[in-house]
Design a protein around this motif. Structure first.
Motif, short mmCIF file in Angstrom:
data_model
loop_
_atom_site.label_atom_id
_atom_site.label_comp_id
_atom_site.label_asym_id
_atom_site.label_seq_id
_atom_site.Cartn_x
_atom_site.Cartn_y
_atom_site.Cartn_z
N ARG A 59 25.40 49.08 46.34
CA ARG A 59 25.13 49.78 45.10
C ARG A 59 23.98 50.81 45.21
NH1 ARG A 59 28.05 47.82 41.23
NH2 ARG A 59 26.77 48.75 39.59
N LEU A 60 23.61 51.17 46.41
CA LEU A 60 22.58 52.19 46.58
C LEU A 60 23.05 53.50 45.95
CD1 LEU A 60 19.81 52.76 48.05
CD2 LEU A 60 21.19 53.84 49.81
N THR A 93 27.15 52.04 52.19
CA THR A 93 27.09 51.85 50.75
C THR A 93 28.43 52.21 50.12
OG1 THR A 93 25.76 52.32 48.78
CG2 THR A 93 26.24 54.18 50.23
N ARG A 94 28.61 51.82 48.86
CA ARG A 94 29.85 52.07 48.15
C ARG A 94 29.99 53.55 47.80
NH1 ARG A 94 30.24 49.60 42.37
NH2 ARG A 94 30.81 51.66 41.65
N SER A 136 23.80 61.07 43.77
CA SER A 136 22.59 60.29 43.53
C SER A 136 21.40 60.97 44.19
CB SER A 136 22.77 58.88 44.11
OG SER A 136 21.52 58.27 44.32
N LYS A 137 20.30 61.09 43.44
CA LYS A 137 19.09 61.69 44.00
C LYS A 137 18.54 60.84 45.14
CE LYS A 137 14.44 63.31 42.77
NZ LYS A 137 14.46 64.26 43.88
N ILE A 138 18.62 59.51 44.99
CA ILE A 138 18.14 58.61 46.04
C ILE A 138 18.90 58.86 47.34
CG2 ILE A 138 18.30 56.20 46.78
CD1 ILE A 138 17.11 55.34 44.20
N VAL A 139 20.22 58.91 47.26
CA VAL A 139 21.03 59.13 48.46
C VAL A 139 20.76 60.51 49.05
CG1 VAL A 139 23.40 59.42 49.30
CG2 VAL A 139 22.83 57.50 47.79
N ASN A 140 20.66 61.52 48.19
CA ASN A 140 20.38 62.88 48.68
C ASN A 140 19.03 62.96 49.38
OD1 ASN A 140 22.81 63.87 47.78
ND2 ASN A 140 22.00 64.57 45.82
N ILE A 187 24.35 58.19 55.86
CA ILE A 187 24.96 57.40 54.79
C ILE A 187 26.45 57.28 55.08
CG2 ILE A 187 25.40 57.19 52.32
CD1 ILE A 187 22.44 57.04 52.99
N LYS A 188 26.92 56.05 55.26
CA LYS A 188 28.33 55.77 55.51
C LYS A 188 28.95 55.20 54.24
CE LYS A 188 32.21 54.57 57.60
NZ LYS A 188 33.23 55.58 57.94
N LYS A 189 29.94 55.92 53.66
CA LYS A 189 30.56 55.48 52.41
C LYS A 189 31.71 54.52 52.71
CE LYS A 189 27.98 58.31 50.00
NZ LYS A 189 28.52 59.54 49.42
N VAL A 190 31.73 53.42 51.98
CA VAL A 190 32.73 52.37 52.17
C VAL A 190 33.46 52.13 50.85
CG1 VAL A 190 33.12 49.96 52.80
CG2 VAL A 190 31.35 51.28 53.98
#
Length: 374
Positions: free
Chosen positions: A12-13, A41-42, A48-52, A61-64
């Motif tokens: 949920r990041l 992460t999902r 998302s600012k955090i992810v950016n 960042i690997k999206k799953v």
């Protein structure tokens, strides 16, 4: 010199800004100086600012894909009589998300060449990483952001990080063969400080602030009832969750619309709300130890009222600000007494040893120990 590779698993990041997500954000940010970091992460619906921000730091960042907690079918199934039965087997809507995320991550982790795995998605993440360790020999570590988790201890992580002394003592007593290290979660002392912009709120003083997921185990209703006992002051609730409507109705009934406000706030704006409040409180009587919100409030110089529990006694170190939060009268008196205290360095000094710089250094040293022994 080539950096060691670490993979975090945190579904949920960038979707929620709760304790576990902020823990991974801050820890990965600091560890990226010495390690090559990937975060699984999902797939979020919005940016998302955090992810950016993590991407800008060179973190991968690997999206799953997985079945989200909010999926209508899982929620419908959980709302039936089967719900409680499924919960026993860790198949609640949240656990279904964690399970399917782990299953979908498995092929990627088997094919990849990470040096250490760091699941932050509960029992299913720990089970997945244990299987990967059996297949490939990749060590994994775990941090107790969810409190005492015996099922995870049974997966025998290479190190189980306990975020407070009581968890470490309990784990060493019940699982003497696993390695347990006490490393608190950290706080950004530059971001969370007394000086700076304050949020504008139209509530009567003193303002009591609670920051929490609006779920049953957090018992925000106890705080509403305790503030309702006071002749003056108001309650500001920052958080979101399935009980939002129910807690709003309760607060409006007890406090009225002029003494209560509830809102959702992104992590980047939280310092403004800590600075504008007069007292921070967090009930959650069943939780063991302190959370990120306690550290953030103290770093902001905010007086804190907490449940009387040995780890919180260790952190707060003053019985005047601890009480039995399930006793409404005692809780209310403690809030009233604390509202007369001044903000400032007395509170901030309680967390000076928990800066992310110091916490990340401990993680770095212990992770390198794991890598050197495998």
């Amino acid at each position: 010199m080539k950096k060691h590779k670490i993979a975090f698993l945190i579904p949920r990041l960038g979707i929620t800004d709760r304790g576990a997500e902020i823990f991974v954000f801050e820890l990965s940010k600091h560890l990226s100086i010495d390690f090559e970091i990937t975060i699984l992460t999902r797939r979020p619906k919005v940016e998302s600012k955090i992810v950016n921000d993590l991407l800008k730091m060179g973190i991968t960042i690997k999206k799953v894909s997985c079945v989200a907690e909010s999926n209508w079918l899982t929620r419908r199934l959980y709302s039936t009589k089967l719900g409680k039965f499924l919960e026993v087997f860790h198949i609640s809507p949240n656990e279904i998300e964690m399970l399917t995320f782990s299953l979908m991550s498995f092929p990627y982790l088997i094919k990849s060449d990470y040096d250490i795995l760091f699941p932050v998605n509960g029992i299913w993440g720990a089970v997945l990483c244990r299987i990967v360790r059996v297949v490939k020999g990749t060590p994994f570590v775990y941090t107790s952001v969810g409190g005492i988790e015996p099922l995870i201890a049974k997966q025998k992580p290479n190190i189980y990080f306990a975020i407070n002394p009581r968890i470490k003592r309990w784990l060493k007593s019940h699982f003497p063969k696993i390695r347990v290290e006490f490393v608190s979660t950290g706080v950004d002392l530059n971001k969370f400080r007394p000086q700076g912009k304050k949020a504008q709120i139209n509530l009567p003083r003193p303002v009591f602030l609670t920051v929490s997921a609006l779920v049953s185990e957090k018992r925000v209703d106890l705080t509403i009832k305790a503030v309702g006992k006071l002749k003056q002051g108001s309650l500001l609730v920052v958080g979101d969750g399935p009980l939002k409507s129910e807690l709003t109705r309760l607060a409006l009934k007890i406090l009225g619309k002029d003494r209560f406000h509830i809102l959702s706030v992104g992590h980047y704006r939280m310092p403004e709300f800590y600075r504008t409040a007069d007292v921070f409180t967090h009930s959650a009587p069943w939780e063991v130890g302190w959370g990120l919100v306690h550290l953030e409030a103290l770093a902001s110089g905010l007086p804190v009222v907490a449940n009387r529990e040995e780890n919180l006694e260790f952190l707060i170190s003053d019985q005047r600000f601890l009480c039995d939060v399930e006793n409404t009268e005692e809780y209310s008196l403690c809030l009233d007494r604390t509202s007369k205290e001044k903000r400032g360095m007395y509170w901030r000094n309680k967390v000076k040893n928990y800066s992310w710089e110091k916490v990340a250094k401990k993680y770095k040293d212990l992770l390198l120990e794991v890598l050197s022994s495998t």
